[in-house]
Design a protein around this motif. Sequence first.
Motif, PDB file in Angstrom:
ATOM      1  N   ALA A   1       0.855  -1.201   0.000  1.00  0.00           N
ATOM      2  CA  ALA A   1       0.000   0.000   0.000  1.00  0.00           C
ATOM      3  C   ALA A   1       0.886   1.244   0.000  1.00  0.00           C
ATOM      4  O   ALA A   1       1.858   1.319   0.743  1.00  0.00           O
ATOM      5  N   ARG A   2       0.533   2.194  -0.852  1.00  0.00           N
ATOM      6  CA  ARG A   2       1.312   3.445  -0.925  1.00  0.00           C
ATOM      7  C   ARG A   2       0.453   4.524  -1.557  1.00  0.00           C
ATOM      8  O   ARG A   2      -0.345   4.241  -2.465  1.00  0.00           O
ATOM      9  N   LEU A   3       0.635   5.733  -1.057  1.00  0.00           N
ATOM     10  CA  LEU A   3      -0.022   6.872  -1.678  1.00  0.00           C
ATOM     11  C   LEU A   3       0.873   7.315  -2.827  1.00  0.00           C
ATOM     12  O   LEU A   3       2.031   7.678  -2.616  1.00  0.00           O
TER      13      LEU A   3
ATOM     14  N   SER B   1       0.540  14.906  -8.130  1.00  0.00           N
ATOM     15  CA  SER B   1       1.888  15.281  -7.695  1.00  0.00           C
ATOM     16  C   SER B   1       2.433  14.255  -6.710  1.00  0.00           C
ATOM     17  O   SER B   1       1.850  14.045  -5.637  1.00  0.00           O
ATOM     18  N   GLU B   2       3.560  13.638  -7.094  1.00  0.00           N
ATOM     19  CA  GLU B   2       4.212  12.690  -6.167  1.00  0.00           C
ATOM     20  C   GLU B   2       4.768  13.440  -4.967  1.00  0.00           C
ATOM     21  O   GLU B   2       4.826  12.911  -3.862  1.00  0.00           O
ATOM     22  N   GLU B   3       5.185  14.688  -5.203  1.00  0.00           N
ATOM     23  CA  GLU B   3       5.730  15.513  -4.124  1.00  0.00           C
ATOM     24  C   GLU B   3       4.688  15.691  -3.008  1.00  0.00           C
ATOM     25  O   GLU B   3       4.996  15.585  -1.820  1.00  0.00           O
ATOM     26  N   ASN B   4       3.435  15.945  -3.433  1.00  0.00           N
ATOM     27  CA  ASN B   4       2.360  16.124  -2.440  1.00  0.00           C
ATOM     28  C   ASN B   4       2.147  14.874  -1.597  1.00  0.00           C
ATOM     29  O   ASN B   4       1.668  14.948  -0.472  1.00  0.00           O
ATOM     30  N   ALA B   5       2.462  13.732  -2.180  1.00  0.00           N
ATOM     31  CA  ALA B   5       2.193  12.460  -1.477  1.00  0.00           C
ATOM     32  C   ALA B   5       3.352  12.057  -0.565  1.00  0.00           C
ATOM     33  O   ALA B   5       3.223  11.101   0.196  1.00  0.00           O
TER      34      ALA B   5
END
Length: 257
Positions: free
Chosen positions: A206-208, A214-218
């Motif tokens: 599991a991963r956000l 945006s991957e940065e936001n996650a």
Amino acid sequence: MELPPASFWPDLIRLPDTGPRDGEVWVWSFPTTGGPFLPRLEALLNDQEAQRANRLRSNRAQAEFVSGRGLLRLVLGRLLNCPPQAVRLSTTGNGKPVLAPDHSNAPLHFNIAHSHGMGLLALAGHAELGVDIEKVRPVGDQDSLARRYFHPNEVQHLEGLSGEVERRLAFFHAWTRKEAFLKATATGIGFGLDRVEVTLGAEVPARLVCIDNSEENARGWTLQHLEPSNGWMAALALKAPCSRLVTGHARLDQLTG
Ligand SMILES: CC(C)(COP(=O)(O)OP(=O)(O)OC[C@H]1O[C@@H](n2cnc3c(N)ncnc32)[C@H](O)[C@@H]1OP(=O)(O)O)[C@@H](O)C(=O)NCCC(=O)NCCS
């Protein structure tokens, strides 16, 4: 339909005296189907909560609310060293129950979820968190729900799965993970489930993946897949690391006895 065997969650028959250590997250399941413990938990609610319970139309909804809120008060009372009825709770603008600001000397974050007879209570000291639990079951409009609520990449992944079981599990991966995220942020469904992309499928953890593409936001988010019992799937989300996950089945009969 059967999920793979659930990982072992031990019975919780005594409440801890001290809260989660820094970085630690507790997740306990509890029954919401009623039983001798229910009136004992109902006695722990304040007047407003008791009125809310009485206004709920079905016995099922009443038992869900009373068992979750009662267990929450029992635990918080123990950790805050006060009677369960004296714990002061408030809600955020979107209705997320939180500890009232006058308990700010004892930071404790929690979230509750329930589905078809089982509830989850998650607690941490270091970060806001969210949990969701779902009974894995046939959902008639699964594909249209996915197209309506899921991120396009998640829809594409689901549509690429041929087996019915595999597809259903992936659907519930997405559902529980996205809901847990929304509940951690306290925004609720109004935030837009399609703004959040999560991993799905049994082969990846599991991963956000992205928030608003945006991957940065996650970055910095922890997403944890949970299987409290065979046939139920759940997820935990928090914007912080989880150094240790402590799980258990809360035996409400013994905890309230
Ligand atoms: C408020 C919301 C979290 C309710 O979710 P739900 O799936 O109906 O219910 P859950 O069992 O997961 O959680 C309910 C608990 O969350 C807590 N909660 C309520 N509002 C909340 C919020 N804004 N944020 C976080 N937690 C909240 C409460 O403790 C509540 O339990 P209680 O009423 O017994 O105290 C909201 O996100 C929602 O309406 N979701 C709809 C789910 C859906 O349709 N998903 C489609 C996926 S395809």
